[in-house]
Write an enzyme that holds these catalytic residues in place. Sequence first.
Site, PDB file in Angstrom:
ATOM      1  N   ASP A   1     -59.661  41.284 -18.430  1.00 21.97           N
ATOM      2  CA  ASP A   1     -60.952  41.478 -17.767  1.00 21.97           C
ATOM      3  C   ASP A   1     -61.609  40.122 -17.502  1.00 21.97           C
ATOM      4  O   ASP A   1     -60.913  39.166 -17.190  1.00 21.97           O
ATOM      5  CB  ASP A   1     -61.824  42.365 -18.663  1.00 21.97           C
ATOM      6  CG  ASP A   1     -62.775  43.258 -17.877  1.00 21.97           C
ATOM      7  OD1 ASP A   1     -63.690  42.707 -17.264  1.00 21.97           O
ATOM      8  OD2 ASP A   1     -62.599  44.490 -17.883  1.00 21.97           O
TER       9      ASP A   1
ATOM     10  N   HIS B   1     -68.703  41.996 -17.866  1.00 23.39           N
ATOM     11  CA  HIS B   1     -67.941  43.246 -17.789  1.00 23.39           C
ATOM     12  C   HIS B   1     -66.962  43.408 -18.944  1.00 23.39           C
ATOM     13  O   HIS B   1     -66.885  44.467 -19.581  1.00 23.39           O
ATOM     14  CB  HIS B   1     -67.212  43.248 -16.442  1.00 23.39           C
ATOM     15  CG  HIS B   1     -66.509  44.499 -16.074  1.00 23.39           C
ATOM     16  ND1 HIS B   1     -65.195  44.747 -16.409  1.00 23.39           N
ATOM     17  CD2 HIS B   1     -66.925  45.576 -15.377  1.00 23.39           C
ATOM     18  CE1 HIS B   1     -64.833  45.916 -15.922  1.00 23.39           C
ATOM     19  NE2 HIS B   1     -65.861  46.450 -15.290  1.00 23.39           N
TER      20      HIS B   1
ATOM     21  N   SER C   1     -64.510  51.887 -15.105  1.00 24.51           N
ATOM     22  CA  SER C   1     -64.339  50.779 -16.059  1.00 24.51           C
ATOM     23  C   SER C   1     -64.817  51.164 -17.440  1.00 24.51           C
ATOM     24  O   SER C   1     -64.325  50.659 -18.445  1.00 24.51           O
ATOM     25  CB  SER C   1     -65.137  49.550 -15.602  1.00 24.51           C
ATOM     26  OG  SER C   1     -64.440  48.805 -14.654  1.00 24.51           O
TER      27      SER C   1
END
Length: 592
Positions: A166, A233, A413
Amino acid sequence: MTTTALLGAGAVTSLAAPAPQDGTAASASIPAAAPGDQPVERLIVGYRTKAAEAESDSAADKDVKAKGKKAGESLDFDRRLGTGAALVDLGKKLDEKDTADVVAAFQADPDVAYVVPDKRMYATAADPNDTEYDRQWDLFEATAGMNVPGAWDKATGSGVNVAVIDTGYVAHSDLAANVVAGYDFISDPWMAQDGGGRDSNPADPGDWMNRGECGTDANGQPVPFRDTDNSWHGTHVAGTIAATTGNGKGVAGIAYDATVQPVRVLGKCGGTTADIIDAITWASGGSVAGVPANPNPADVINMSLGGDGACDSGTQSAINGAVSRGTTVVVAAGNDNDDAGFYNPASCSNVITVAASDREGNRASYSNYGRAVDITAPGGETALSSANGIWSTLNTGARSVGSETYAAYQGTSMAAPHIAGLAALMNEADPAMTPAQIETAIKNKARSLPGSCSGGCGAGLADAAAALGSGGGTEPPTGNVFTNTTDVTIRDNATVTSSVQVTGISGNAPADLKIAVDIKHTYRGDLRIEIVAPNGSSAVLKNTSSGDSADNVITTYSVDASGVAANGTWQLRVTDAYSGDTGYIDSWGLTF
């Protein structure tokens, strides 16, 4: 599920097959740039094992230059990927026709197994909402939670490592104890934003972007369309998997005793296929040239990322390699309200592709769907309230690193790490399980979505307790169930009760008496909920909370009622402690 004890009743108190190795033809012609794709700058070329170019960088460089001359372009051999494929620099961004000419030159060579574009992929979280809330409905709510607490008596993730491929990791005290050394695979220093290319530090410096900084799309619109701040994220994803639990702060990770390994591939303007391929290879224990061996090969990989186009052969080869090494690969289905079969890596083989559901158990409005989806997990939907999103670890910094915080995000996600966490629990419970067996068990133990799903949501909504075989899944209760479905109005600043008469049960109530509650009420923080036994003793199931602005109480509590007789009149006592919001007891029940 919340566990407490009954006051006065004794003690109080969770890719296609490998490239062919024989003399069969290379993969069929592929479009150089599908509608909506960005211009191509690099290609990933897989040579057959018997070809000199598969082993020798000089031979590959010579071949690349020859192919470029044939196509009228200046090509260079860039580097060898972890799968053995060659990364080819096209020298400049080529349009569809010029790229097609280069691709055709490679495909005409019988020593070439496949050739695919090195494309950018992006984090698949839908538009985040940063409003805080303190309820992880996705773990335990009866309607559409994943029944995670019911699995914790079987496993907590101890001894299992989950690689989060990520944006990297920004320091957070609610996660730090479970983080192990990772790696930064972003090879482009500009995209990396950390002053260099690949290195052993996967720290996330942020991925903010200015409008148009990443070029334009197929319609000539700037990418991104507007200025964006840091997403953090990867840290949000990691918190869902393995945030520290029982430390009196923050959130609970699904596999809270597992370790998480940040593997950085996404930065400014996303990440590239080539970097992701190497990250998959390294994270799973494979070898990547110029990168030290991974001291903690992952048992599970989470990839909450994706891009347009079906799974390419290079990514599929890396995934196949990871699975062959025993690593379970979990990927997000994508957030385009479209068929997941049109997205990469969602459409790859040998992965668990995860769609997202909302708090009511419907397919989330943004979630991709279709035959490529294997399972659905909570992804949240924040359009009406941040309380309906997925709450996890984050940072306040908009364009630099700030202070640690928590926030509600929505997206596939957010759904994928629920399944990665569940896979970690299953890996601890039975380390001999293969990735295929883990996927099969998760799908076989799923329950039907409580809401609606158009287009296909795989096997249904994942159920952690059922998958772990802990008896807390969706099988019908085997005991005696007593319910009251008569609505009782809850007035402001008032206390109301609803009764259930229990008969035919010998002896005392169980030590884990289940109390299912369905209360419809705006701003549920106004409510105090108690269970009252036939002898008048009581236990608080839920207290008031000024910070809990979410709607409704739909969950199952457990109390130790072994000190009181089962038979008699039981009462649910609900107090609305504030004015301004009202509701009603829809139904409630006891299971003995």
